[in-house]
Design a protein around this motif. Structure first.
Motif, PDB file in Angstrom:
ATOM      1  N   SER A 124      -1.384   7.662  -4.378  1.00 22.71           N
ATOM      2  CA  SER A 124      -2.541   8.403  -3.863  1.00 22.71           C
ATOM      3  C   SER A 124      -2.749   8.188  -2.370  1.00 22.71           C
ATOM      4  O   SER A 124      -3.599   8.852  -1.764  1.00 22.71           O
ATOM      5  N   VAL A 125      -1.986   7.292  -1.768  1.00 18.43           N
ATOM      6  CA  VAL A 125      -2.048   7.093  -0.309  1.00 18.43           C
ATOM      7  C   VAL A 125      -0.981   7.976   0.330  1.00 18.43           C
ATOM      8  O   VAL A 125       0.214   7.733   0.158  1.00 18.43           O
ATOM      9  N   PRO A 126      -1.376   9.022   1.070  1.00 14.44           N
ATOM     10  CA  PRO A 126      -0.361   9.870   1.698  1.00 14.44           C
ATOM     11  C   PRO A 126       0.363   9.118   2.807  1.00 14.44           C
ATOM     12  O   PRO A 126      -0.265   8.411   3.607  1.00 14.44           O
ATOM     13  N   LEU A 127       1.687   9.275   2.852  1.00 14.42           N
ATOM     14  CA  LEU A 127       2.461   8.658   3.924  1.00 14.42           C
ATOM     15  C   LEU A 127       2.379   9.485   5.196  1.00 14.42           C
ATOM     16  O   LEU A 127       2.621   8.984   6.290  1.00 14.42           O
ATOM     17  N   THR A 128       2.039  10.767   5.026  1.00 15.30           N
ATOM     18  CA  THR A 128       1.893  11.682   6.162  1.00 15.30           C
ATOM     19  C   THR A 128       0.621  12.504   5.986  1.00 15.30           C
ATOM     20  O   THR A 128       0.350  12.984   4.880  1.00 15.30           O
ATOM     21  N   LEU A 129      -0.152  12.652   7.036  1.00 14.96           N
ATOM     22  CA  LEU A 129      -1.338  13.497   7.003  1.00 14.96           C
ATOM     23  C   LEU A 129      -0.989  14.884   7.539  1.00 14.96           C
ATOM     24  O   LEU A 129      -0.361  15.011   8.595  1.00 14.96           O
ATOM     25  N   VAL A 176       0.830  -1.209   0.000  1.00 16.17           N
ATOM     26  CA  VAL A 176       0.000   0.000   0.000  1.00 16.17           C
ATOM     27  C   VAL A 176       0.863   1.257   0.000  1.00 16.17           C
ATOM     28  O   VAL A 176       0.494   2.274  -0.592  1.00 16.17           O
ATOM     29  N   ARG A 177       2.024   1.197   0.626  1.00 18.04           N
ATOM     30  CA  ARG A 177       2.932   2.356   0.637  1.00 18.04           C
ATOM     31  C   ARG A 177       3.356   2.757  -0.772  1.00 18.04           C
ATOM     32  O   ARG A 177       3.740   3.908  -1.009  1.00 18.04           O
ATOM     33  N   THR A 178       3.307   1.816  -1.724  1.00 23.86           N
ATOM     34  CA  THR A 178       3.732   2.132  -3.091  1.00 23.86           C
ATOM     35  C   THR A 178       2.671   2.917  -3.865  1.00 23.86           C
ATOM     36  O   THR A 178       2.951   3.417  -4.949  1.00 23.86           O
ATOM     37  N   ILE A 179       1.441   2.994  -3.331  1.00 22.80           N
ATOM     38  CA  ILE A 179       0.337   3.658  -4.043  1.00 22.80           C
ATOM     39  C   ILE A 179       0.443   5.156  -3.818  1.00 22.80           C
ATOM     40  O   ILE A 179       0.300   5.648  -2.689  1.00 22.80           O
TER      41      ILE A 179
END
Length: 778
Positions: free
Chosen positions: A211-216, A206-209
């Motif tokens: 559109s998924v922020p690693l930090t909010l 999921v970290r490779t996607i």
């Protein structure tokens, strides 16, 4: 150092901003080339100063080596499934229940009715005049209140069952549900839904996607712990790109975007996931610390502020009239989205009302999915060819004028078998209605008879194999065959009963003779048929069988055409023909080495995978696992009698193998062909034993202690996939229905097993029911 540190932080912030503008705001401000330049510069600086690398850096989406496997983790809050309906009236009934449960006026009426009921109960046994008068007053008031309540419900129906805060409508995305956990604003874990209580840790993928922020981060404060739930999808364009690359490499293409998404998230190498173009769209929340949000709309606004992508098509609707209008409009609009959807989810918007409505054992009561019927299209049937499968079965396939349906252009559709063709009276030259079963498999639904031309001709079945010319064997519906074969026995029983009773025997109606309407399949009689060999090798190398990387349909065709492979055993000596393999079109050194490595790795798959890979008729993945676990080796299985195989027990219960599978596996292993195949595999060093380590891991206990039978034609799963899910969720898949069967999962044309289940009172599940059962706890 300070200058480098500042530049690194500036680049990280700039890249995160571009990610937000691209995936959340849909307003990119730089080209792909400029974005890649920024990312390359950041990688360069971090490589020079590794002490400055942080886990949330944009460069760390794909980090580390491939993982060994997936850990199963308990969800902080359960992930429920969503109840669904294809009927607008049923959706209205759901809205009525919501309105009835949360409307303040109805709540006040019910509180008074309840209080009056309690008072009435307290007056029992008293006979004085004042009590009698009070009883009458209470009864009159209760009738009056019931009338007011009915009027309020009628008002609610007329006004679309409005609830305070309204409803929210959003597309029902056909993806894979996940939960993203952020602690102190950092992504720390991503879990699949699993059985709803426990899911697989898929964080690395999921970290490779992007559109998924690693930090909010944003203007709103980020809770110390926040779980964001949503769907991961593979856009249609990326699905087509990935499939084109797989075919070019000689690998099996992905069946559909949803399967591609699920398979990608279970890749052990995050580099593969990074290249697949997956997207994340949020739609819910899990665990949350701090002050709760008042409405779903507030939650979506917070997500957008933090840089989490939400669906821009989500819309607030004041009542069900507006919701149904949204559903009607989206039915047309969804075709242009570029990713799969199959309906609309309608939710009560206020979180406090959601909590008031609560949950069943499987679903939230505060939301419902309206699913669209399978999309249909009309086209002309041009011709029919008959394809030969791995078991020799001949399947009629319609070639049609290309037509766009459910997101793709369709030119071919299955006709299943001759019985189906005759029942629907399908003819060459007909105008036909097609649809995608489960929006995946095209099939002919019906004929538009009023458009039938004079030149439409009945479809003639082959009497010899279209590939090798061998005689064709015909298989008929088992129930009809049983009726005919048992006719004489029934006549004899009636004669004896009549003689004993001193009467004339009653006439037993003679069943209609078998006809083409009863035909369920045609089979090539030659086991050496080239078409069968091709399909058998493709099946043998498939992911669920021997999982030979790099050996897809195109590579199998090349190997057969070049005469390099004539049997399963030949595959395992293919490395000895390296030069000939390298001479194949588009077969480079790296591709050949990957193929040889995949073949070598397949030697250690274990007995169950070998058995299912051999494609023995009636022997699927579940039967293979049961047989391999019980006998442990091919030698022990070969030595067992047909009766032993049919009747052995597992943990004191029937194994589910039964007579048909036992006969098929015993005949194969004792045949000259079967012995030759086993000897070839043994000589090649293929492991023909089974250990506990070979068995699939259990994902959860949703089906613990349950026995399930699968029958009929499924649309969402292959037989092996759904039986594998049963086993992985703690259940026991078997092949025959009995009193000990807990559920029957039935697809189309379920046949005798469905009839037996209904007779025994065994609960029958559709595929959707089955998916919902996986989320159940009761």
């Amino acid at each position: 150092m300070a200058d480098f540190h500042q530049e690194i932080e500036r680049l990280r912030d700039e890249i995160r901003g571009h990610d937000r503008r691209y995936y959340v705001d849909a307003t990119p401000t730089v080209s792909d080339q400029e974005y890649d330049r920024l990312l390359s510069r950041l990688k360069e600086l971090e490589a020079a100063h590794p002490e400055l690398v942080t886990p949330d850096s944009p460069t760390q989406r794909v980090a580390g080596e491939p993982i060994d496997g997936f850990q199963t983790v308990e969800h902080a809050r359960r992930m429920y499934s969503i109840d669904n309906s294809y009927d607008a009236a049923e959706l209205g009934e759901w809205a009525r229940r919501c309105f009835e449960a949360v409307d303040p006026e109805i709540a006040a009426l019910e509180a008074e009715i309840t209080a009056l009921g309690a008072e009435h109960e307290g007056l029992k046994g008293k006979r004085d005049d004042a009590t009698t008068r009070r009883r009458k007053e209470i009864e009159d008031r209760r009738l009056e209140l019931a009338g007011v309540r009915a009027e309020r419900l009628a008002w609610g129906e007329e006004h679309g069952y409005p609830v305070d805060g309204g409803y929210t409508c959003e597309p029902k995305i056909d993806g894979v549900a996940v939960s993203l956990r952020y602690e102190e604003g950092k992504l720390v874990q991503a879990l699949s839904r699993g059985d709803g209580r426990r899911g697989d840790d898929i964080t690395a993928n999921v970290r490779t996607i992007r559109s998924v922020p690693l930090t909010l981060s944003g203007k709103r404060p980020v809770p110390e712990v926040v779980e964001v739930r949503g769907e991961i999808v593979m856009p249609q364009a990326d699905f087509e790109r990935v499939n084109a690359a797989l075919v070019a490499e000689g690998k099996e293409p992905i069946v559909n975007p949803r399967n591609g998404t699920a398979g990608t998230l279970k890749q052990l190498d995050p580099q593969v996931a990074a290249a697949r173009g997956l997207r994340f769209i949020a739609h819910g929340q899990g665990e949350l610390t701090g002050a709760p949000f008042a409405t779903y709309e507030d939650w979506l606004a917070a997500l957008a502020d933090w840089g989490v992508p939400t669906n821009p098509l989500t819309k607030a609707c004041g009542d069900m009239r507006a919701a149904l209008a949204y559903i009607d409009g989206f039915a047309t609009d969804r075709a242009g989205l570029g990713y799969g959807t199959d309906g609309v989810v309608v939710k009560v918007g206020r979180y406090d009302l959601q909590e008031q409505l609560g949950y069943t054992s499987r679903f939230p009561r505060w939301c419902m999915a309206y699913k669209y019927a399978a999309e249909q299209a009309v086209t002309e049937l041009l011709e029919v060819d008959w394809q030969v499968g791995k078991t020799g079965k001949l399947t009629p396939r319609a070639k049609m004028t290309p037509v766009f349906v459910a997101g793709t252009t369709v030119q071919h559709a299955t006709l299943h078998n001759l019985g189906e063709v005759r029942r629907k009276d399908i003819r060459t030259g007909d105008t036909v209605v097609i649809e995608k079963a489960g929006e995946i498999i095209p099939q002919v639904v019906s004929v538009v008879l009023e458009k039938r031309s004079a030149g439409a001709t009945p479809i003639e079945p082959p009497v010899t194999c279209p590939v090798c010319g061998a005689e064709v064997l015909i298989e008929y519906d088992q129930r009809r065959q049983n009726d005919i074969t048992s006719y004489q026995a029934r006549v004899e029983r009636e004669k004896k009963a009549a003689e004993k009773a001193g009467r004339e025997p009653s006439e037993i109606p003679h069943p209609e003779p078998l006809s083409e309407l009863d035909e369920s399949g045609r089979y090539c009689s030659d086991p050496e048929c080239p078409a069968q060999l091709k399909e058998r090798l493709i099946h043998f190398a498939g992911r669920s069988q021997m999982d030979i990387d790099g050996m897809g349909e195109k590579v199998v065709e090349q190997l057969l055409d070049a005469g390099l492979v004539r049997s399963y055993g030949d595959l395992f000596s293919l490395h000895e023909k390296r030069d000939a393999v390298l001479a194949l079109e588009r077969m480079g050194e790296k591709k050949a080495d990957n193929l040889f490595a995949g073949i070598e790795a397949a030697k250690q798959r274990g007995l169950a995978r070998v058995l299912v890979g051999l494609g023995v008729r009636h022997v699927g993945s579940t039967a293979s696992q049961i047989l391999a676990a019980h006998y442990g080796s091919i030698d022990a299985l070969t030595a067992a009698s047909e009766e032993e195989i049919a009747t052995f027990k597992v943990d004191g219960a029937e194994s589910g193998i039964g007579d048909e599978i036992a006969r098929s596996i015993a005949e194969y292993l004792r045949s000259a062909k079967g012995r030759h195949v086993i000897d070839e595999l043994r000589e090649a060093g293929v492991r023909l034993e089974e250990t506990a380590a070979d068995r699939p891991a259990t994902l959860g206990a949703a089906l613990a202690g349950k026995t399930l039978v699968v029958t009929g034609t499924l649309t969402k799963y292959s037989r092996s996939e759904i039986e594998g899910l049963i086993a992985q969720h703690g259940g026991k898949p078997t092949g025959s229905v009995s009193k000990s069967t807990d559920y029957l999962v039935a697809g189309e044309k379920a046949g005798s097993k469905l009839a037996k289940a209904e007779k025994l009172g065994v609960p029958v599940l559709s595929e959707t029911d089955f998916e919902q059962l996986l989320a159940a706890t009761d």
